[in-house]
Design a protein around this motif. Structure first.
Motif, PDB file in Angstrom:
ATOM      1  N   ASN A 136      53.285  31.621  37.308  1.00 26.19           N
ATOM      2  CA  ASN A 136      51.880  32.168  37.128  1.00 26.19           C
ATOM      3  C   ASN A 136      51.895  32.578  35.346  1.00 26.19           C
ATOM      4  OD1 ASN A 136      50.755  32.470  39.757  1.00 26.19           O
ATOM      5  ND2 ASN A 136      51.883  34.013  39.625  1.00 26.19           N
ATOM      6  N   LYS A 185      41.871  32.782  36.118  1.00 28.71           N
ATOM      7  CA  LYS A 185      43.479  32.715  36.602  1.00 28.71           C
ATOM      8  C   LYS A 185      44.318  31.266  36.228  1.00 28.71           C
ATOM      9  CE  LYS A 185      43.144  36.268  38.990  1.00 28.71           C
ATOM     10  NZ  LYS A 185      43.743  37.743  38.791  1.00 28.71           N
ATOM     11  N   GLU A 186      43.715  30.630  35.634  1.00 27.02           N
ATOM     12  CA  GLU A 186      44.134  29.732  34.816  1.00 27.02           C
ATOM     13  C   GLU A 186      43.644  29.553  32.860  1.00 27.02           C
ATOM     14  OE1 GLU A 186      42.371  25.936  37.043  1.00 27.02           O
ATOM     15  OE2 GLU A 186      43.526  26.752  38.970  1.00 27.02           O
ATOM     16  N   GLU A 236      46.344  38.895  36.398  1.00 29.57           N
ATOM     17  CA  GLU A 236      46.952  39.525  37.051  1.00 29.57           C
ATOM     18  C   GLU A 236      46.157  39.737  38.381  1.00 29.57           C
ATOM     19  OE1 GLU A 236      50.995  40.293  39.696  1.00 29.57           O
ATOM     20  OE2 GLU A 236      50.855  40.325  37.883  1.00 29.57           O
TER      21      GLU A 236
END
Length: 267
Positions: free
Chosen positions: A214, A78-79, A72
């Protein structure tokens, strides 16, 4: 096909990394914190979040120096990679709770292979609870986890989870209405991984959202629920993935009713 020995090692490292991150968070809990806003008044971060993530990453890197890490905070990916091993980190899930002195927060670490969890841990230092999942099953403080056996929606407790921002409050209201009209009671804890862990441990019968969420808020808890005998799908009723739209997690017994409630949010 995953190597069971490797999965066992990754589950052990996930538990150790979550413990190390949670220790950093615990050291500053209920102290004077400098709080920064990210994307809104309810999306906050502290230096402790960054320090906890650094501690988690250091522990992972000692054992698996070449694995990609999704996280985070800071400059982590982020993927989630579609193939191969990777790690997913939330250094403090429930930061709003953390900064306000509420005990409902923790550090989540998941090891995945081809996007699927093979080991994970969620350490809640202020609650003295550590949830973990790996080849040997799912547990809380080393006691095996099992989802609730409740079959009656009117006796079930459900949590509408994640955060509908101020421009989505009609959806937030619709989610709450769908829950209170269909189920016995409603809870919200402000910590998605804890809510998922509570489904896995039988403290909740279900939790749901219509949003795309997320991976650091979800993957560890989803692994716990599945290993504890529960079901996690997207809004279409298909097996949930880290890139799915919507998340509907239940003990399995009330899943159809919970799925219907989640679909009502945007109806």
């Amino acid at each position: 096909m995953n190597d069971p020995a490797s999965d066992h090692d990754r589950a052990a490292v996930a538990a150790r990394a979550a413990r190390d991150g949670a220790a950093v968070a615990a050291d500053s809990f209920r102290t004077d914190l400098a709080v920064e806003e990210k994307d809104g008044k309810t999306d906050v971060v502290t230096q402790v979040d960054r320090d906890a993530q650094a501690a988690v990453i250091e522990t992972i890197r000692e054992a698996f120096p070449d694995d990609p890490i999704v996280g985070e905070e800071a400059d982590a990916l982020k993927e989630v990679p579609e193939t191969g091993p990777a790690w997913i980190v939330d250094p403090i899930d429930g930061t709003n709770n953390y900064v306000s002195g509420s005990r409902a927060f923790g550090t989540a670490v998941a090891a995945v292979a081809d996007g699927e969890p093979v080991g994970a841990a969620f350490d809640c230092p202020a609650l003295s609870d550590t949830y973990s999942v790996g080849p040997e099953g799912a547990s809380r403080n080393d006691d095996p986890l099992s989802v609730s056996d409740c079959t009656d929606p009117e006796a079930a407790t459900v949590c509408p989870t994640f955060w509908w921002d101020f421009d989505q409050r009609d959806q937030y209201a619709a989610a709450a209405r769908a829950v209170v009209e269909r189920f016995g009671d409603m809870r919200r804890y402000g910590c998605a991984q804890l809510e998922l862990a509570m489904v896995a441990s039988g403290g909740l019968e279900g939790t749901m959202t219509n949003l795309q969420v997320n991976p650091w808020d979800t993957v560890a808890g989803v692994g716990l629920i599945r290993e504890a005998g529960g079901v996690v799908t997207d809004l279409e009723g298909d097996r949930w993935r880290h890139d799915s739209t919507g998340l509907v997690a239940s003990n399995g017994e009330i899943h159809d009713e919970l799925l219907a409630a989640a679909r009502e949010i945007e109806a």
